[in-house]
Design an enzyme around this catalytic site. Structure first.
Site, short mmCIF file in Angstrom:
data_model
loop_
_atom_site.label_atom_id
_atom_site.label_comp_id
_atom_site.label_asym_id
_atom_site.label_seq_id
_atom_site.Cartn_x
_atom_site.Cartn_y
_atom_site.Cartn_z
N TYR A 434 -19.90 76.20 -36.00
CA TYR A 434 -19.65 76.94 -37.23
C TYR A 434 -20.86 76.96 -38.15
O TYR A 434 -21.84 76.26 -37.93
CB TYR A 434 -18.38 76.49 -37.94
CG TYR A 434 -18.19 75.06 -38.38
CD1 TYR A 434 -19.22 74.15 -38.51
CD2 TYR A 434 -16.90 74.63 -38.71
CE1 TYR A 434 -18.99 72.86 -38.94
CE2 TYR A 434 -16.65 73.34 -39.14
CZ TYR A 434 -17.70 72.46 -39.26
OH TYR A 434 -17.46 71.18 -39.70
N GLU A 435 -20.79 77.83 -39.16
CA GLU A 435 -21.92 78.13 -40.06
C GLU A 435 -23.13 78.68 -39.30
O GLU A 435 -24.27 78.42 -39.67
CB GLU A 435 -22.31 76.90 -40.88
CG GLU A 435 -21.24 76.41 -41.82
CD GLU A 435 -20.76 77.47 -42.79
OE1 GLU A 435 -21.53 78.41 -43.08
OE2 GLU A 435 -19.62 77.36 -43.24
N GLY A 436 -22.85 79.45 -38.27
CA GLY A 436 -23.92 80.00 -37.45
C GLY A 436 -24.19 79.08 -36.28
O GLY A 436 -24.62 77.94 -36.47
#
Length: 577
Positions: A434-436
């Site tokens: 997550y978050e890229g």
């Protein structure tokens, strides 16, 4: 399972001997010294160890539930949140203009490390709220700030980030959520988002969603995305937030780890929202939140690795198995076996240098916000931008690897629930995604961050490292890091101006090489500072030598892979996979 021990001695060593904390605070005009910083961290450590760590396994086993359209978190979580807020931890680094305490970000980052070490699911609630506050503070109107920021900063209300849709993950240009303007200046937001961490809970108070959506006249692609503030509760006629907005939790995601964190499918059905920032400029506004979150996520990997190390080292000291190397004694504690020591030292070599690099990056963020010289603020901000994908990706990759190695120390006992090691492995895994995803972070580093100021930012960073390596003289880790830095400089020059396929082929290896050099830099600074005969200083020198001799040699293999180019990656036809 062993008790969690906050790494206060390590924090003190870094603040006092390695990172020059007092000097940094004097330069930025922040009235915090090392003694106060350690006292804050000690109190934070007690809270994490005594209040949150005991809830970690229970929260994982019980998980969150969806009851009558609302999320019920595991027993103990609402009370823990109220205690967390009452003690002021939610507002620690926030701007005093909005009710925050304004403490240095380095203390926030290390609090995040301890939160992640003791209860990763819980730590996401304040982390996401803090990121939402930063986006609102940077981009919203004064009226929105006045209404929404004070209760969010205090922790009375929480925040969430709503980007992802089933057909639009990394490629946000594909998102379909719509926002229709209303006569009163508000917007009606309609659509569905998935994977929304902290999307709802039973802590009381409001939940503020920052939602990416398209206006009716929006152009195609990412240039047509706007950002909207969409709360769970709207104000009534008296101004109290009691009116339920037309948004709901459609489902809770069934997932591998972080079971105590409500990861929601969110439905917005003409939900009332307010525009944050300018129309069609929402992605830039959201990236304010995302960049803050990426540092937090990197520290999640660090925190889990440190906690897993503590458990594995404690077990290795007590577990009797096998005979001594000379065969004369047995059974002996497995800490005497070379392979067990190798695994523990791999983890420790990452954790202690990662803690230092995270702290150094946090001080640059403080410098970017508070230094009186505009040029120094810009320089520090550029260094934070350069290091953000490195911290996010390398720390979470190495954090997951560390959790697996710590689990391996336990043998079969690591695979069953009793000792808690399998939870560390499951929880750590999401931080790489997550978050890229970490591949995206590597592409960001190679494709965007190396080009900052025509390459002057990365070259300036390398010069900072080289200056410290030269000052360290003949220290082993300095010499080995100098060799690795030369490989990194060559790889950087080779990738400058390379095509998309070439950079994509090299990106992950390049980020790993960049991280190893950065960690070697921190080990050099620590080894140089650790000059007395105290147990802590002796241990620092020993682990620095281990990093130099057993971890840094990876740099040569990474450099060889980078130099090989994209040909072998692209040779196999797509339909042959």
């Amino acid at each position: 399972m062993f008790d969690y021990v906050p790494p206060i001695d390590d924090y003190r060593f870094l603040l006092t001997h390695v990172l020059g904390f007092d000097r940094a605070m004097a330069e930025t005009g922040q009235e915090v010294d090392g003694d106060l910083a350690v006292a804050v961290l000690e109190e934070a450590g007690r809270m994490c160890a005594q209040r949150l760590h005991p809830l970690n396994r229970h929260g994982d086993e019980q998980g969150c539930r969806l009851v009558d359209g609302g999320v019920v978190t595991p027993a103990g979580f609402p009370d823990a949140w109220r205690d967390f807020v009452a003690a002021g931890w939610a507002s620690m680094s926030a701007d005093p203009a909005h009710g925050g305490q304004g403490l240095p970000f380095i203390l926030q980052l290390w609090l995040d490390e301890m939160l992640s070490a003791t209860n990763l699911s819980f730590g996401l609630f304040p982390g996401l709220t803090r990121g939402a506050c930063e986006a609102i503070a940077a981009h919203a109107s004064d009226a929105l700030k006045a209404t929404w920021l004070p209760p969010m900063v205090s922790g009375a209300w929480t925040g969430a980030m709503a980007l992802t849709e089933s057909g639009a993950g990394t490629d946000l240009a594909l998102l379909k959520t719509r926002a229709a303007p209303q006569a009163d200046g508000r917007y009606a937001v309609t659509g569905q988002k998935i994977f929304i961490s902290s999307g709802d809970h039973d802590f009381g108070g409001n939940v503020i969603h920052l939602v990416l959506a398209r206006l009716p006249d929006a152009p195609e692609g990412v240039k047509g995305i706007s950002l909207f503030l969409v709360p769970k509760y709207l104000p009534d006629a008296q101004g109290d937030f009691t009116v339920r907005n037309s948004m709901s939790v459609g489902a809770l995601e069934k997932k591998m780890g972080i079971h105590a964190q409500p990861t929601c499918v969110m439905n917005y059905d003409d939900a009332t929202g307010w525009l944050v920032g300018e129309p069609h400029k929402g992605l830039a506004a959201m990236f304010t939140m995302m960049n803050a979150e990426r540092l937090m996520v990197g520290v999640q990997g660090l925190g889990v690795a440190g906690a897993a190390y503590q458990q594995a080292a404690g077990y290795a000291r007590e577990r009797l198995q096998g005979r001594s190397a000379d065969g004369a004694r047995g059974p002996v504690a497995i800490i005497e076996h070379a392979d067990v020591r190798r695994m523990l030292l791999n983890i420790r070599a990452f954790v202690e240098a990662g803690r230092a690099l995270g702290g150094w990056t946090a001080l640059q963020l403080d410098r970017a916000h508070h230094h009186p010289d505009a040029a120094e603020r810009a320089r520090a901000d550029a260094l934070v931008a350069l290091l953000t994908p490195v911290v996010k990706a390398a720390f979470t990759d190495m954090g997951f690897e560390s959790a697996v190695q710590a689990q391996q120390v336990f043998g079969g006992h690591g695979y069953i629930r009793e000792w808690g090691m399998e939870q560390y492995v499951r929880d750590a895994r999401i931080a790489q995604i997550y978050e890229g995803t970490n591949g995206v972070q590597a592409m960001d580093l190679v494709g965007r961050k190396l080009a900052l100021a025509d390459g002057l930012v990365v070259e300036g960073y390398f010069d900072l490292i080289m200056a410290d390596l030269d000052a360290a003289g003949t220290i082993l880790v300095a010499a080995r890091t100098r060799d690795a830095l030369a490989l990194l400089r060559d790889a950087t020059a080779a990738l400058r101006g390379a095509g998309v396929t070439a950079t994509g082929a090299a990106a992950v290896d390049y980020l790993r090489l960049f991280a190893l050099v950065s960690l070697g830099w921190m080990w050099t600074r620590m080894a140089q500072a650790a000059q007395d005969d105290s147990p802590l200083h002796q241990a620092k020198r020993a682990v620095a030598d281990y990093f130099a001799l057993r971890v840094l040699p990876q740099a040569h293999g990474l450099a060889t892979g980078i130099a090989a180019g994209e040909a072998s990656i692209m040779a196999l036809a797509a339909d042959a996979f």
